[in-house]
Write a protein that holds these residues in place. Structure first.
Motif, PDB file in Angstrom:
ATOM      1  N   SER A   1       0.836  -1.201   0.000  1.00 56.86           N
ATOM      2  CA  SER A   1       0.000   0.000   0.000  1.00 56.86           C
ATOM      3  C   SER A   1       0.873   1.254   0.000  1.00 56.86           C
ATOM      4  O   SER A   1       0.592   2.231  -0.697  1.00 56.86           O
ATOM      5  CB  SER A   1      -0.923  -0.033   1.212  1.00 56.86           C
ATOM      6  OG  SER A   1      -1.419   1.241   1.491  1.00 56.86           O
TER       7      SER A   1
ATOM      8  N   PHE B   1      -6.828   6.586  -3.456  1.00 65.35           N
ATOM      9  CA  PHE B   1      -7.269   6.603  -2.060  1.00 65.35           C
ATOM     10  C   PHE B   1      -8.026   5.319  -1.712  1.00 65.35           C
ATOM     11  O   PHE B   1      -7.776   4.697  -0.676  1.00 65.35           O
ATOM     12  CB  PHE B   1      -8.159   7.829  -1.834  1.00 65.35           C
ATOM     13  CG  PHE B   1      -8.743   7.906  -0.458  1.00 65.35           C
ATOM     14  CD1 PHE B   1      -7.946   8.196   0.637  1.00 65.35           C
ATOM     15  CD2 PHE B   1     -10.102   7.703  -0.257  1.00 65.35           C
ATOM     16  CE1 PHE B   1      -8.488   8.271   1.911  1.00 65.35           C
ATOM     17  CE2 PHE B   1     -10.649   7.778   1.012  1.00 65.35           C
ATOM     18  CZ  PHE B   1      -9.840   8.066   2.094  1.00 65.35           C
TER      19      PHE B   1
ATOM     20  N   THR C   1      -5.583   2.215  -1.558  1.00 69.84           N
ATOM     21  CA  THR C   1      -4.718   2.187  -0.378  1.00 69.84           C
ATOM     22  C   THR C   1      -5.543   2.021   0.895  1.00 69.84           C
ATOM     23  O   THR C   1      -5.136   1.309   1.817  1.00 69.84           O
ATOM     24  CB  THR C   1      -3.865   3.468  -0.266  1.00 69.84           C
ATOM     25  OG1 THR C   1      -4.722   4.598  -0.362  1.00 69.84           O
ATOM     26  CG2 THR C   1      -2.833   3.524  -1.354  1.00 69.84           C
ATOM     27  N   LEU C   2      -6.721   2.649   0.943  1.00 70.24           N
ATOM     28  CA  LEU C   2      -7.560   2.515   2.135  1.00 70.24           C
ATOM     29  C   LEU C   2      -7.952   1.059   2.349  1.00 70.24           C
ATOM     30  O   LEU C   2      -7.844   0.522   3.455  1.00 70.24           O
ATOM     31  CB  LEU C   2      -8.810   3.386   2.009  1.00 70.24           C
ATOM     32  CG  LEU C   2      -9.754   3.327   3.208  1.00 70.24           C
ATOM     33  CD1 LEU C   2      -9.111   3.962   4.429  1.00 70.24           C
ATOM     34  CD2 LEU C   2     -11.084   4.014   2.906  1.00 70.24           C
TER      35      LEU C   2
ATOM     36  N   ASN D   1      -4.965  -0.880   3.559  1.00 66.79           N
ATOM     37  CA  ASN D   1      -4.604  -0.573   4.944  1.00 66.79           C
ATOM     38  C   ASN D   1      -5.589  -1.186   5.920  1.00 66.79           C
ATOM     39  O   ASN D   1      -5.198  -1.712   6.963  1.00 66.79           O
ATOM     40  CB  ASN D   1      -4.546   0.943   5.150  1.00 66.79           C
ATOM     41  CG  ASN D   1      -3.349   1.561   4.462  1.00 66.79           C
ATOM     42  OD1 ASN D   1      -2.381   0.868   4.158  1.00 66.79           O
ATOM     43  ND2 ASN D   1      -3.418   2.843   4.185  1.00 66.79           N
ATOM     44  N   LEU D   2      -6.881  -1.086   5.596  1.00 69.04           N
ATOM     45  CA  LEU D   2      -7.883  -1.677   6.485  1.00 69.04           C
ATOM     46  C   LEU D   2      -7.633  -3.173   6.617  1.00 69.04           C
ATOM     47  O   LEU D   2      -7.618  -3.723   7.716  1.00 69.04           O
ATOM     48  CB  LEU D   2      -9.290  -1.422   5.950  1.00 69.04           C
ATOM     49  CG  LEU D   2      -9.819   0.008   6.135  1.00 69.04           C
ATOM     50  CD1 LEU D   2     -11.156   0.177   5.420  1.00 69.04           C
ATOM     51  CD2 LEU D   2      -9.969   0.341   7.617  1.00 69.04           C
TER      52      LEU D   2
ATOM     53  N   ASN E   1      -6.057   5.002  10.181  1.00 74.18           N
ATOM     54  CA  ASN E   1      -6.180   4.983   8.724  1.00 74.18           C
ATOM     55  C   ASN E   1      -5.584   6.215   8.077  1.00 74.18           C
ATOM     56  O   ASN E   1      -4.995   6.146   7.007  1.00 74.18           O
ATOM     57  CB  ASN E   1      -7.638   4.837   8.317  1.00 74.18           C
ATOM     58  CG  ASN E   1      -8.103   3.409   8.455  1.00 74.18           C
ATOM     59  OD1 ASN E   1      -7.388   2.486   8.103  1.00 74.18           O
ATOM     60  ND2 ASN E   1      -9.273   3.232   9.011  1.00 74.18           N
TER      61      ASN E   1
ATOM     62  N   GLY F   1      -2.087   6.060   7.068  1.00 70.98           N
ATOM     63  CA  GLY F   1      -1.720   5.304   5.874  1.00 70.98           C
ATOM     64  C   GLY F   1      -2.148   5.955   4.569  1.00 70.98           C
ATOM     65  O   GLY F   1      -1.896   5.406   3.506  1.00 70.98           O
ATOM     66  N   VAL F   2      -2.796   7.114   4.648  1.00 71.25           N
ATOM     67  CA  VAL F   2      -3.229   7.781   3.409  1.00 71.25           C
ATOM     68  C   VAL F   2      -2.005   8.336   2.691  1.00 71.25           C
ATOM     69  O   VAL F   2      -1.164   8.985   3.318  1.00 71.25           O
ATOM     70  CB  VAL F   2      -4.225   8.913   3.735  1.00 71.25           C
ATOM     71  CG1 VAL F   2      -4.500   9.757   2.507  1.00 71.25           C
ATOM     72  CG2 VAL F   2      -5.504   8.349   4.303  1.00 71.25           C
ATOM     73  N   PRO F   3      -1.857   8.091   1.388  1.00 73.21           N
ATOM     74  CA  PRO F   3      -0.686   8.591   0.664  1.00 73.21           C
ATOM     75  C   PRO F   3      -0.577  10.107   0.788  1.00 73.21           C
ATOM     76  O   PRO F   3      -1.588  10.813   0.778  1.00 73.21           O
ATOM     77  CB  PRO F   3      -0.974   8.197  -0.789  1.00 73.21           C
ATOM     78  CG  PRO F   3      -1.945   7.085  -0.706  1.00 73.21           C
ATOM     79  CD  PRO F   3      -2.748   7.305   0.532  1.00 73.21           C
TER      80      PRO F   3
ATOM     81  N   VAL G   1      -2.409  12.529  -1.503  1.00 71.15           N
ATOM     82  CA  VAL G   1      -3.843  12.776  -1.287  1.00 71.15           C
ATOM     83  C   VAL G   1      -4.035  13.968  -0.349  1.00 71.15           C
ATOM     84  O   VAL G   1      -4.946  14.778  -0.534  1.00 71.15           O
ATOM     85  CB  VAL G   1      -4.539  11.512  -0.744  1.00 71.15           C
ATOM     86  CG1 VAL G   1      -5.963  11.803  -0.331  1.00 71.15           C
ATOM     87  CG2 VAL G   1      -4.495  10.402  -1.782  1.00 71.15           C
TER      88      VAL G   1
END
Ligand SMILES: Nc1ncnc2c1ncn2[C@@H]1O[C@H](COP(=O)(O)OP(=O)(O)OP(=O)(O)O)[C@@H](O)[C@H]1O
Ligand SMILES: [Mg+2]
Lengths: 313, 276, 292
Positions: free
Chosen positions: A231, A291, A294-295, A298-299, C117, C120-122, C125
């Protein structure tokens, strides 16, 4: 002593009450203030989702969802325009796959070394070095890819283009290596030593215990580390922008120039794109896709990790 | 009669065990074992010498922290995994020093198996738990390995309970079953000696009884050294008993004699304090 | 030779494989060190020739020999300063709320998951968020303020997570001692919890700020300029920053500019080195002084 025990006057009671009310006020005021601060992070999430979806919806008023998701040509800045995101997605996946090829074996080996072989002293030396590697800004890796890795690749494989996926792949792999190593190391160290001893007591060698007792016992933690690192690779921007090029190109050849989703967003942002134009909206559509991917990863990664931690709590 | 307290303080305390008459050949022998967990740290064992007879059950008893587990782990070099330890003296297995230069610790542990205080099955299936040791040591493969798995489960008197779920994870068994699985796992290697460190301390009385019965069976084929806090257990199952205190071997002898007619006063106090 | 020397062919083979595997893992682990060494050497080799006072004091230029990183350095200082001012209070307050105040309800759980969370957001963004909200909606334009606000949101999760750990490490007995003297919750936190947690919080803050210094992508998106021939005088001025300048030089085809980029990287890494060194020192000092 007697006087102190005597009943307080009405005045002192009132004063005490006032003081207490003031204190209660302050206490609850502080609590509310802190809550407001905590809500900033919630607002951030809402903001991200709102911003991405508003522009993305307006993008999909002009381009159909199917054309975007399944189209194989990405030429939003040139006539005839075409908005198929697959070349960008493919470029990103090429980087993720390649960097995993670098980071997974190296990360796993390093983690096994750290948790099963190294002495405490070596460990205390290596862990900070991995942290340093993780803390180097991505633009530095981009520079390194462009000026060091690519020339070497070109010498070995002369058909390598100046901008190529391989070079970006290698440095992104180096970037996510510390993450794989440290998460796997955590997972291995969570495996109780009684299991290792059980293995040794049966006449197993260290390699056999490492690979056949520790690794399987930590498998879900290891898997989570791969997902989280992948991710990270997907969201990585500057190294691939600098090294991998700006050619949306649906290819599996790592020696060619490609473009990732992130690199496209940077490319558009570097030009001056007025709000409201279709170019402006494309970066939000691509950003939404980035988004969401990757979300989801990650989850998933965090969920697996939590389950794993519950097993050996 | 020697005063035990003088034993506990003099450096070169003579071991009271040397005159034990064993009714079976010696398979394992500790010779003048001194051990510390770190070079600066205190000695945990102060010159232990004892011989373990073949095909007998030898119990090691003593108060908590006296060094029973430490001694047991020295027999199959499990203390190797703790860095910085300091060992003097010798452990002889059939006359060969287990800590000798040309000895491979893996080979030692192949022949001297171990069952731990807390059951520690691998997070693999029941069958794999047992097959793993023979597999990596190249003892068996294919059908004969399956047969070995069955035989080991049978010997550990676990087969009936798990026969229809050999593919279930070993961790899904009850505590007592897990411990018998660990015993089966050790047996499958066909070791000559099995070391057991309080194997019943995490188990209920019924499971404990089953394991004790099992020990009688195993004795025919294996040499067993068992550490236990349970006096009745030591008296019931063992042929010889060693009493350790503060890292000294206070008394070693035939179990009956140690429990009914101890030579040392300390032994008597300890044994009757909990036993009588 | 004896019974225990393990000379059976099977065991000899296993022992060989064991040794080979140890060598393999060791090599892999030390590869990281090798890579780091190569990376640093390459940068130093290419960059030092350009690294002089003139480089530090000049604005960028079309001519490599005249170019410098003055504006970028000053821009980065502005950015980090503003980011710290915005992110630290909010981040620490959030951590205090989550550790000391938050009731165990759905809202708290949601905030926690949300922070995990966000981490972990790029980063790109966040740049898009900053572009739409700070640059356009709030009308900050391509200013330092827009960039710093964006970076603040970016590092907020890092500060929160580090501060929470520091606060959690404060022993419960300290709180109980304070309550037993009749102190209120906030008095306890201010007088006992926060002071003890401060070194840990500072370490986390420094590490997060050093992440902010190196971030490039979000600044590109919010429109940091690549060529600035003046120094910013206020938070609403346009700006450039160290990583942006490095990116710009590295992206040019001429080798001279690549070497300039290396020189810029040396400056950036030196700044990072000082910051991380400080954090490590604080961590080391407090670990030594803790009675628990
Ligand atoms: N890994 C270790 N490092 C340092 N000291 C240890 C270690 N393990 C045990 N010790 C010390 O060595 C001494 C003997 O410990 P050991 O575990 O052998 O006792 P024990 O007789 O098995 O006790 P118990 O009946 O409680 O299991 C104790 O004082 C203990 O604190
Ligand atoms: Mg013990």
């Amino acid at each position: 002593m007697q006087e102190i025990a005597s009943a307080p006057s009405l005045e002192t009671i009132r004063a005490g009450l006032r003081k207490r009310r003031l204190r209660d006020w302050r206490e609850s005021g502080v609590g509310s203030l802190l809550l407001v601060c905590a809500l900033v992070s919630v607002l951030t999430t809402i903001g991200v989702i709102a911003v991405l979806s508003v522009e993305t919806f307006s993008f999909f008023r002009e381009v159909s969802v199917a054309d975007f998701l399944f189209g194989t040509r990405w030429t939003p800045l040139l006539e005839p325009r075409s908005f198929g995101v697959l070349p960008l997605l493919g470029g990103t996946l090429l980087i993720v796959a390649g960097s995993s090829l670098v980071a997974i074996p190296l990360g796993l080996g390093s983690a096994l070394y750290l948790s099963e072989y190294s002495s405490a002293r070596t460990r205390n030396l290596l862990k900070p070095i991995l942290e340093v590697l993780a803390g180097i800004p991505t633009v530095v890796y981009g520079y390194f890819a462009l000026t060091f890795v690519t020339p070497i690749l070109q010498r070995v494989l002369p058909q390598t283009q100046v901008f190529n996926a391989a070079s970006g792949t290698i440095v992104v792999g180096i970037m996510i290596l510390p993450m794989v190593a440290s998460l796997c190391d955590d997972a291995f160290r969570a495996v109780p030593s009684t299991l290792r001893h059980g293995g040794y007591a049966l006449g197993a060698t260290r390699r056999e215990v490492s690979l056949q007792v520790v690794l399987p016992s930590a498998l879900s933690g290891v898997l989570a580390s791969f997902i989280l690192a992948a991710s990270r690779a997907i969201g990585e921007t500057m190294a691939v922008t600098l090294a991998a090029g700006a050619t949306p190109n649906l290819t599996l050849n790592p020696l060619e120039s490609i473009q990732t989703m992130t690199a496209y967003i940077v490319q558009v942002s570097l030009g001056d794109t007025p709000q409201g134009t279709i170019e402006y909206k494309t970066i939000f559509a691509v950003g939404s896709l980035l988004f969401l991917i990757t979300l989801a990863m990650n989850l998933l990664g965090h969920r697996i990790l939590r389950r794993f931690q519950e097993v050996y709590e | 009669m020697v005063d035990p307290r003088s034993l506990a303080t003099t450096e070169e305390a003579p071991s009271s065990s040397t005159d034990v008459e064993l009714d079976s050949p010696t398979i394992l022998e500790a010779r003048g074992i001194r051990f510390a967990y770190s070079a600066e740290g205190p000695d945990v064992l102060h010159g232990i010498s004892m011989e373990i007879p073949e095909n007998r059950i030898t119990a090691i008893i003593g108060p908590s922290g006296c060094g029973k587990s430490t001694l047991l782990r020295l027999f199959n070099r499990m203390n190797d995994f703790i860095p910085g330890t300091d060992l003097r003296g010798e452990i002889l297995y059939r006359g060969v020093n287990v800590y000798g230069n040309e000895v491979d610790p893996v080979e030692v542990r192949r022949r001297i198996g171990m069952v731990f205080q807390k059951p520690n099955p691998f997070p693999k299936s029941i069958a794999e738990n047992i097959a793993w040791g023979p597999k990596i040591n190249g003892l068996d493969s294919g059908a004969s390995l399956d047969e070995r798995v069955r035989r080991s489960l049978e010997q550990a008197s676990l087969l009936d309970e798990v026969i229809d779920r050999l593919d279930a994870p070993g961790t899904a068994l009850s505590g007592g079953q897990q411990q018998r699985l660990c015993i089966a796992r050790a047996i499958a290697m066909e070791p000559e000696v099995i070391l057991m460190d309080e194997p019943c301390s995490a188990l209920d009385p019924v499971s404990t009884m089953r394991i004790e019965d099992l020990l009688f069976e195993l004795k025919k084929q294996y040499t067993i050294v068992i550490v236990t806090h349970n006096m009745q257990q030591a008296a019931r199952v063992s042929d010889y008993t060693a009493f350790l205190e503060n890292g000294h071997l206070i008394e070693y002898g035939e179990t009956n004699q140690v429990f009914t007619n101890p030579r040392q006063q300390r032994t008597e106090e300890y044994v009757t304090g909990r036993f009588g | 030779m004896n019974a225990l020397s393990g000379d059976s062919p099977g065991l000899q083979r296993r022992r060989r494989m064991d040794r080979a595997f140890r060598v393999l893992c060791t090599t892999m682990a030390w590869t990281s060190v090798l890579i780091l060494a190569i990376l640093l050497l390459d940068i130093i080799r290419n960059g030092t020739q350009w690294l002089d006072l003139q480089f530090l004091q000049s604005f960028s230029s079309r001519f490599a020999h005249k170019a410098g990183i003055y504006a970028a350095l000053v821009g980065s200082v502005w950015l980090v300063g503003l980011t710290a001012v915005m992110a630290i209070p909010v981040g620490v307050a959030t951590a205090v709320y989550l550790e000391e105040y938050s009731p165990k309800n759905r809202l708290s759980r949601f905030i926690e998951v949300n922070i995990a969370n966000l981490a972990g957001v790029p980063s790109i963004v966040y740049g898009m968020l900053g572009l739409a909200i700070f640059v356009r909606a709030f009308g900050f334009g391509h200013s330092i303020l827009a960039g710093a606000a964006t970076l603040s949101l970016l590092i907020l999760p890092v500060i929160i997570i580090a501060s929470r750990e520091a606060i959690r490490a404060v022993p419960q007995s300290l709180r109980h001692g304070s309550y037993a003297l009749g102190a209120t919750q906030w008095q306890t936190i201010r007088a006992h919890v926060l002071p003890v947690a401060t070194p840990g919080i500072i370490t986390g803050v420094i590490l997060s700020l050093s992440r902010a210094i190196g971030e490039t992508a979000p600044l590109v998106i919010v429109g940091a300029a690549t060529y600035v021939a003046f120094l910013p005088e206020g938070p609403l001025d346009n700006f450039t920053a160290l990583p942006i300048q490095i990116f710009n030089w590295a992206a040019r085809p001429q080798p001279d500019f690549h070497d300039l980029a290396a020189a810029g990287i040396i400056v950036l890494l030196a700044v990072l080195f000082v910051m991380n060194g400080t954090a490590a020192l604080i961590r080391f000092r407090t670990q030594r002084n803790r009675p628990w």
